[in-house]
Design a protein around this motif. Structure first.
Motif, PDB file in Angstrom:
ATOM      1  N   ARG A  40      76.418  23.489  -2.976  1.00  0.00           N
ATOM      2  CA  ARG A  40      77.763  22.934  -3.186  1.00  0.00           C
ATOM      3  C   ARG A  40      78.237  22.159  -1.953  1.00  0.00           C
ATOM      4  O   ARG A  40      78.929  21.141  -2.087  1.00  0.00           O
ATOM      5  CB  ARG A  40      78.746  24.054  -3.532  1.00  0.00           C
ATOM      6  N   ALA A  43      76.599  18.851  -2.135  1.00  0.00           N
ATOM      7  CA  ALA A  43      77.264  18.047  -3.165  1.00  0.00           C
ATOM      8  C   ALA A  43      78.585  17.491  -2.651  1.00  0.00           C
ATOM      9  O   ALA A  43      78.937  16.337  -2.925  1.00  0.00           O
ATOM     10  CB  ALA A  43      77.496  18.886  -4.415  1.00  0.00           C
ATOM     11  N   LYS A  44      79.314  18.298  -1.904  1.00  0.00           N
ATOM     12  CA  LYS A  44      80.601  17.856  -1.356  1.00  0.00           C
ATOM     13  C   LYS A  44      80.406  16.690  -0.400  1.00  0.00           C
ATOM     14  O   LYS A  44      81.204  15.745  -0.359  1.00  0.00           O
ATOM     15  CB  LYS A  44      81.291  19.019  -0.657  1.00  0.00           C
ATOM     16  N   THR A  48      80.638  12.011  -5.557  1.00  0.00           N
ATOM     17  CA  THR A  48      80.185  11.577  -6.880  1.00  0.00           C
ATOM     18  C   THR A  48      79.289  10.357  -6.769  1.00  0.00           C
ATOM     19  O   THR A  48      79.694   9.323  -6.221  1.00  0.00           O
ATOM     20  CB  THR A  48      81.386  11.250  -7.778  1.00  0.00           C
ATOM     21  N   ALA A  53      72.645  11.055  -9.252  1.00  0.00           N
ATOM     22  CA  ALA A  53      72.575  12.227 -10.135  1.00  0.00           C
ATOM     23  C   ALA A  53      71.485  12.046 -11.188  1.00  0.00           C
ATOM     24  O   ALA A  53      70.688  12.967 -11.444  1.00  0.00           O
ATOM     25  CB  ALA A  53      73.933  12.454 -10.802  1.00  0.00           C
ATOM     26  N   LEU A  67      72.104  20.130  -8.386  1.00  0.00           N
ATOM     27  CA  LEU A  67      72.849  19.203  -7.527  1.00  0.00           C
ATOM     28  C   LEU A  67      73.338  18.005  -8.342  1.00  0.00           C
ATOM     29  O   LEU A  67      74.480  17.561  -8.182  1.00  0.00           O
ATOM     30  CB  LEU A  67      71.974  18.737  -6.366  1.00  0.00           C
ATOM     31  N   LEU A  70      76.483  18.585 -10.093  1.00  0.00           N
ATOM     32  CA  LEU A  70      77.655  18.668  -9.223  1.00  0.00           C
ATOM     33  C   LEU A  70      78.157  17.305  -8.767  1.00  0.00           C
ATOM     34  O   LEU A  70      79.336  17.153  -8.442  1.00  0.00           O
ATOM     35  CB  LEU A  70      77.337  19.530  -7.998  1.00  0.00           C
ATOM     36  N   ILE A  71      77.271  16.310  -8.723  1.00  0.00           N
ATOM     37  CA  ILE A  71      77.687  14.995  -8.191  1.00  0.00           C
ATOM     38  C   ILE A  71      77.778  13.920  -9.275  1.00  0.00           C
ATOM     39  O   ILE A  71      78.097  12.769  -8.978  1.00  0.00           O
ATOM     40  CB  ILE A  71      76.741  14.518  -7.070  1.00  0.00           C
TER      41      ILE A  71
END
Length: 223
Positions: A40, A43-44, A48, A53, A67, A70-71
């Motif tokens: 995470r 991903a942060k 995006t 992705a 991953l 998450l993105i």
């Protein structure tokens, strides 16, 4: 997204791999060894990136797929993409995140729910049931709740594990959210005994539907 950029992220994931974490995850059917907190955090930092992705998903690697979920931009996938993705999501964590983080936020969610609900592949069908549980709680107006209970009563006891889990969630949600069906939902759970002996940590609520329903109703202060 350029292949080199996907490769760079894959190298980061490889560096995060932990054999002990993999061993624990493999007991639950998940073939990855990356700490989810670290995943995470990565991903942060990446934020995006839809093309990245897609590239990560296409590697087939479980950590990369997690991953990717998450993105990604959930609304950017078309129906055919999501259908192909759910059929490729064979590990529990990927399947769970795909349904909850992506499909539920996509405008094709209801179409896919209807298409997956009775799919002959039990893993795909479990995604349809998971989306149905969401509908039971939030938008039940045109759902046939009695019909859902009929199906659960006949099929849940012998359903494969992941489908059985999803059907049980729908059963519990009907009992929790819809008082007119509560007694029947509890009765079905008591007779089928699905997840009756499921190990539950102290302080957590059992997934056994009669206990789950009764506890959630109690917390709400309902009769």
């Amino acid at each position: 997204m350029a292949e080199t950029e996907v490769s760079e992220v894959m190298a980061e994931l490889a560096a995060l791999e932990d054999a002990k974490i993999r061993a624990v995850n493999e007991k639950h059917g998940d073939d990855h060894g990356v700490n989810l907190g670290a995943l995470r955090a990565l991903a942060k930092r990446l934020k995006t990136q839809q093309d990245l992705a897609r590239g990560l998903w296409d590697t087939g690697d479980t950590s990369a797929k997690l991953l990717a979920l998450l993105i990604c931009r959930p609304k950017a996938f078309d129906r055919a993409e999501l259908d192909a993705m759910v059929r490729a999501a064979r590990t529990p964590k990927v399947h769970d995140w795909l349904v909850n983080y992506v499909v539920k936020k996509n405008p094709h969610a209801e179409e896919l729910r209807r298409a997956w609900f009775a799919d002959p592949d039990p893993v795909v069908a479990s995604a349809g049931w998971a989306l149905t549980t969401e509908r039971v709680a939030k938008k039940p107006d045109d759902l046939d709740l009695a019909g859902l209970l009929d199906t659960i009563e006949v099929e849940m006891a012998d359903a494969p594990d992941r489908l059985q889990w999803a059907m049980n969630q729908t059963l519990a949600q009907i009992g929790i959210e819809h008082a007119p069906y509560r007694d029947r939902a509890i009765d079905i759970g008591e007779r089928l005994k699905v997840l009756e002996d499921y190990p539950t940590a102290k302080g957590c609520t059992s997934p056994f539907a009669p206990i789950w329903i009764t506890e959630m109703v109690r917390r709400r202060g309902e009769a």
